[in-house]
Design a protein around this motif. Sequence first.
Motif, short mmCIF file in Angstrom:
data_model
loop_
_atom_site.label_atom_id
_atom_site.label_comp_id
_atom_site.label_asym_id
_atom_site.label_seq_id
_atom_site.Cartn_x
_atom_site.Cartn_y
_atom_site.Cartn_z
N LYS A 149 35.91 43.62 50.12
CA LYS A 149 34.70 42.44 49.61
C LYS A 149 34.11 43.28 51.35
O LYS A 149 34.73 42.70 51.80
N LYS A 199 32.55 45.18 48.23
CA LYS A 199 33.42 46.49 47.38
C LYS A 199 32.45 47.81 47.53
O LYS A 199 33.52 48.73 47.63
N ASP A 229 38.14 48.40 45.51
CA ASP A 229 37.60 48.21 44.02
C ASP A 229 37.12 48.83 42.87
O ASP A 229 37.56 49.90 43.16
N HIS A 269 42.90 49.17 36.44
CA HIS A 269 41.50 47.79 36.02
C HIS A 269 41.20 48.46 34.79
O HIS A 269 40.93 49.37 34.71
N HIS A 323 35.59 47.37 29.92
CA HIS A 323 36.31 46.55 28.69
C HIS A 323 35.71 45.75 28.24
O HIS A 323 34.86 45.95 27.13
N HIS A 347 45.26 43.81 34.21
CA HIS A 347 43.85 43.09 34.30
C HIS A 347 43.81 42.17 32.98
O HIS A 347 43.58 42.91 32.24
N GLY A 353 42.16 38.94 32.66
CA GLY A 353 41.31 37.48 32.56
C GLY A 353 42.05 36.66 33.42
O GLY A 353 43.41 36.63 33.63
N GLY A 360 36.59 35.61 40.56
CA GLY A 360 36.26 34.53 40.86
C GLY A 360 37.53 33.49 40.71
O GLY A 360 36.92 31.92 39.98
N LEU A 388 44.63 37.59 42.02
CA LEU A 388 43.27 38.47 43.25
C LEU A 388 42.45 37.87 43.86
O LEU A 388 41.89 37.25 42.73
N PHE A 389 42.44 37.43 44.60
CA PHE A 389 41.16 36.75 45.49
C PHE A 389 40.45 38.03 45.83
O PHE A 389 40.99 38.02 47.37
C1 CAP Z 1 37.23 40.23 41.60
C2 CAP Z 1 37.28 41.54 41.40
C3 CAP Z 1 37.34 42.62 39.83
C4 CAP Z 1 37.51 41.49 38.39
C5 CAP Z 1 37.48 41.95 37.66
C6 CAP Z 1 34.48 41.95 40.94
O1 CAP Z 1 36.76 39.77 42.77
O2 CAP Z 1 37.19 42.60 42.25
O3 CAP Z 1 37.04 43.95 39.40
O4 CAP Z 1 37.99 40.85 38.40
O5 CAP Z 1 37.49 41.40 36.75
O6 CAP Z 1 34.66 43.04 41.08
O7 CAP Z 1 35.05 41.59 40.12
P1 CAP Z 1 36.34 38.63 42.86
P2 CAP Z 1 38.78 41.16 35.00
O8 CAP Z 1 37.99 38.07 43.28
O9 CAP Z 1 35.52 38.66 44.19
O10 CAP Z 1 35.64 37.41 42.10
O11 CAP Z 1 39.52 41.04 36.26
O12 CAP Z 1 39.00 40.37 34.09
O13 CAP Z 1 39.06 42.84 34.65
#
Ligand code: CAP
Length: 460
Positions: free
Chosen positions: A176, A178, A204, A295, A299, A328, A330, A382, A402-403
């Motif tokens: 980040k 992104k 991302d 990714h 969706h 992914h 959730g 999040g 993933l953090f």
């Molecule tokens: C998470 C993330 C992922 C989402 C996608 C974002 O970042 O990189 O793309 O998790 O959703 O851009 O939001 P953070 P999912 O860790 O900073 O929140 O995994 O539900 O498909």
Amino acid sequence: MSNSVAAIATDKIRVNRVRNFQPGVRPYAVDYYVPDYVPSATDLLCAFRIDPAAGTDMIEAAAAVAAESSTGTWTEVWSNQLTSIDYYKAKVYRIEDDIAYIAYPMDLFEEQSVVNIMSSIVGNVFGFKAVAALRLEDMRVPVALVKTFPGPNIGIYDERARLNKWDRPLLGGTVKPKLGLSAKDYSAIIYECLVGGLDTTKDDENMNSQPFNRWRDRFHYGIDAVKRAEAETGEAKGHFFNVTAHSTEEALRRLEYIASQGSRYIMYDFLTAGFAATADIVKRAGELGVILHCHRAMHAVFTRQANHGIHMRVVAKWLRLVGGDHLHTGTVVGKLEGSRQETLGIVSLLRERAVAADPERGIYFDQDFAGLKSVWPVASGGIHVLNIPDLYAIYGNDAFWLFGGGTHGHPRGSRAGARANRVATEAIAAGKSLEDAARKCPELREAMDLWGGVKFSVTE
Ligand code: CAP
Ligand code: MG
């Protein structure tokens, strides 16, 4: 018989059939509602949630869905007589409240093609005037059809073996911000995360090859960061390089190059790119031995509404058939929508050999995956250190967490954030508490203090 004689004979049969034909429009239910039909093991089964249009009853709406997603159209056609329409047609065999169960003979589908399944089952019907709203809740793919799909190349066990990392969930982090970072700065963040304790980092979903960070530059700086982190930590590390591009040919070109230079991983936005493109990427990734992180960007356009669209559990099954190694799914506890029970169901569908119907987790059918490898479920969106006990309860060991913000948002930066995540994960996987672990790890203490008040709502 010569060809022309045969043609005349066939024409005569056709003419006779036209004479016998009863033209006109009749209720779909006459042909497509077959309540005494017993589905066979080779049928593809669907559970549709249907909100019939005003003035249409549930049986007729369900029959309309069966017709339009298989052999039917709005009026009788004489040419039905040229085929075994009763065999090929889909049949509504049960209705329970607003759920219609429909069986499709396997012969309606080309082998190894999610694209073909989608063009039938979620093709025209969602815009049909007979339904006000329609949701595909689940799909049982018959084992005979499952056997035609490749499934994941590498999956859970073989990735663990490659990395030699076993008794805990694996950790990653999205770089980040992104978008907007130069390739060089980007790689510095990768290095910090990996040295701090994450196993992997990733691009991302919308990082492709923009002017500020072209894919080849990102790759060269990025793989250098990965190699340096491996040398420094003595552990296997990786970055998921997103090869999603404007064309499949270009994505394959990027994949080839990245694999040839020794990356363990690539990443692909399988929904925006599409299942046909993904099948090509899976095949080449398998030949080159790279792990494919999928990714699911886009969706929620069709998975989020409770009464319309396609449930994520169906998408997850399709992705396992086509062969992503990671998906992914959730987080339940993070920033994005997804209930606990539904997420648990999806996780089982990715990881288990066979899954039994389980209404509590929203699984309508038994599904046997016929030996296809398991897909890593990926929790992202999040999440931060304080979510780790819940994530462990939901996912257990065989998952990626993933953090992104939960690494780079640490008061002392990405390396400290990565360390906090790693120490917390190892503690919870070993049965210890976060409080205990934080006593010996100031980075974890700081992260817990920072995000102590951050809680997203949870749907059970
Ligand atoms: C998470 C993330 C992922 C989402 C996608 C974002 O970042 O990189 O793309 O998790 O959703 O851009 O939001 P953070 P999912 O860790 O900073 O929140 O995994 O539900 O498909
Ligand atoms: Mg993202």
